[in-house]
Structure formats: structure tokens, C-alpha cells
Design a protein around this motif. Sequence first.
Motif, PDB file in Angstrom:
ATOM      1  N   ALA A  43       0.904  -1.105   0.226  1.00  0.00           N
ATOM      2  CA  ALA A  43       0.029  -0.067   0.003  1.00  0.00           C
ATOM      3  C   ALA A  43       1.059   1.312  -0.035  1.00  0.00           C
ATOM      4  CB  ALA A  43      -1.042   0.134   1.197  1.00  0.00           C
ATOM      5  N   LEU A  44       1.960   1.195   0.704  1.00  0.00           N
ATOM      6  CA  LEU A  44       2.832   2.612   0.871  1.00  0.00           C
ATOM      7  C   LEU A  44       3.451   2.600  -0.478  1.00  0.00           C
ATOM      8  CD1 LEU A  44       3.965   4.374   2.714  1.00  0.00           C
ATOM      9  CD2 LEU A  44       5.938   2.990   3.235  1.00  0.00           C
ATOM     10  N   LEU A  45       3.933   1.638  -1.306  1.00  0.00           N
ATOM     11  CA  LEU A  45       4.622   1.737  -2.415  1.00  0.00           C
ATOM     12  C   LEU A  45       3.616   2.270  -3.614  1.00  0.00           C
ATOM     13  CD1 LEU A  45       6.776  -1.534  -2.703  1.00  0.00           C
ATOM     14  CD2 LEU A  45       7.738   0.897  -2.184  1.00  0.00           C
ATOM     15  N   THR A  46       2.353   1.711  -3.339  1.00  0.00           N
ATOM     16  CA  THR A  46       1.332   2.271  -4.223  1.00  0.00           C
ATOM     17  C   THR A  46       1.101   3.845  -4.024  1.00  0.00           C
ATOM     18  OG1 THR A  46       0.326   0.037  -4.436  1.00  0.00           O
ATOM     19  CG2 THR A  46      -0.915   1.867  -5.154  1.00  0.00           C
ATOM     20  N   GLU A  47       0.958   4.104  -2.660  1.00  0.00           N
ATOM     21  CA  GLU A  47       0.675   5.735  -2.303  1.00  0.00           C
ATOM     22  C   GLU A  47       1.794   6.374  -2.920  1.00  0.00           C
ATOM     23  OE1 GLU A  47       0.192   6.054   1.769  1.00  0.00           O
ATOM     24  OE2 GLU A  47      -1.327   4.342   1.649  1.00  0.00           O
ATOM     25  N   LEU A  48       3.150   5.828  -2.922  1.00  0.00           N
ATOM     26  CA  LEU A  48       4.078   6.733  -3.476  1.00  0.00           C
ATOM     27  C   LEU A  48       3.962   6.624  -5.096  1.00  0.00           C
ATOM     28  CD1 LEU A  48       7.169   5.222  -1.496  1.00  0.00           C
ATOM     29  CD2 LEU A  48       6.145   7.592  -1.298  1.00  0.00           C
TER      30      LEU A  48
END
Length: 188
Positions: free
Chosen positions: A29-34
Motif C-alpha cells: 500500500a505504501l509503495l502504491t501511495e508513492l
Amino acid sequence: MANTYAYALLLRGINVGGHRKVPMADLRALLTELGHGGVRSYLQSGNAVFTSPERDERQLATAIERAIEGHFGFTVDCLVRGAPYLRAIVDDCPFPAAELEGRQLHVTYFSERVDPERLAGMDTAAHLPEQFRLGDRALYLYAPDGLGRSKLAEQLARPSLFKGIVATSRNWNTVLKLAEMTAASDTV
């Protein structure tokens, strides 16, 4: 549509012994948010694959490190490596990988090139049949009885040996899987 490049993210020292927990779903999720695409994780030990139009691996790693610290509240060293590099690591293996079990062969990825002089003082003959070879920002370790029993791995893990360099190791099965996953995601 802009070109995108496939990368593997290698996190150092997470999810070990219940410390520095980074759930893979949260990491994805964090990588997607980036803004990264095609985000997938592999195992629970800090491996992810993603695509990005960004070409600078170090810049990607720094941004991900900052995001992890902001989200989880602790720092994690990250290495980002592109699909061609990961394929070259597999192709350049100095040991007969096809004849070995995945637990017998490991690659330690480094944040930068390692000067062979750092390893010049090691008594490699004392550890035979265990052996290591330096590669491109990597060290290949052949440990026939596995990493857990390797005296050479113990010597290579001394903190002073690679002082100032981020290092993280993966067994050969993971090395192959990350090369495969990034090759399938690379659109350039």
C-alpha cells in the motif's frame, strides 16, 4: 505513456524475531501511495517488486526509506535494483547454481561497489569448501551446509568489514524469483 522500469526493493533487517515489523500488505500500500505501479511482494522478509518511470535507484530507495520511517516510525535501509541488474546477477554467478540447492548459494547486495581490499585479510582457505566471490555491488557466497552453519558467512557478517555500506542477503531461490518477477514487469 511514459516508459516504466521494473525494480526489486530489498529491505534490510525487517520482520526478524518480531522486531521492526513491516507487514507486506502495508508495504504494498505504501509503495502504491508513492505512485509506483505493479506492486507485488515476495515472502515476508522484505522483498517487493514495482514499476516506476524513475531511473535513479538511489533516489527511489531514499524516498522509500523516508516513507517507511514516516509510516512505521523506524528506519529501514533499502536497496532498489532494476531488472537488468538482477538478471546480470543471475547470469554472472561464479558458482554452478543449477547444480546447487537454493540454501547453498546466497547473494549479498551492497549499496555500492566493494573494494576487494576490504576482504584481502580473510583466510579463505580455512573455510573451504565454503567460498565467496565479489560481483557488481554483490557478493556470492557458496555455503554447502547452508547459511546457518557457515563459518565463512559468520566472518563476512562482521560489522567492521563493510562499514558504511548497506548490505542485505538473499538465498538463491529469492535471487531467481526477484529476477523473474522484475523481468515480467519491465516494459522498456
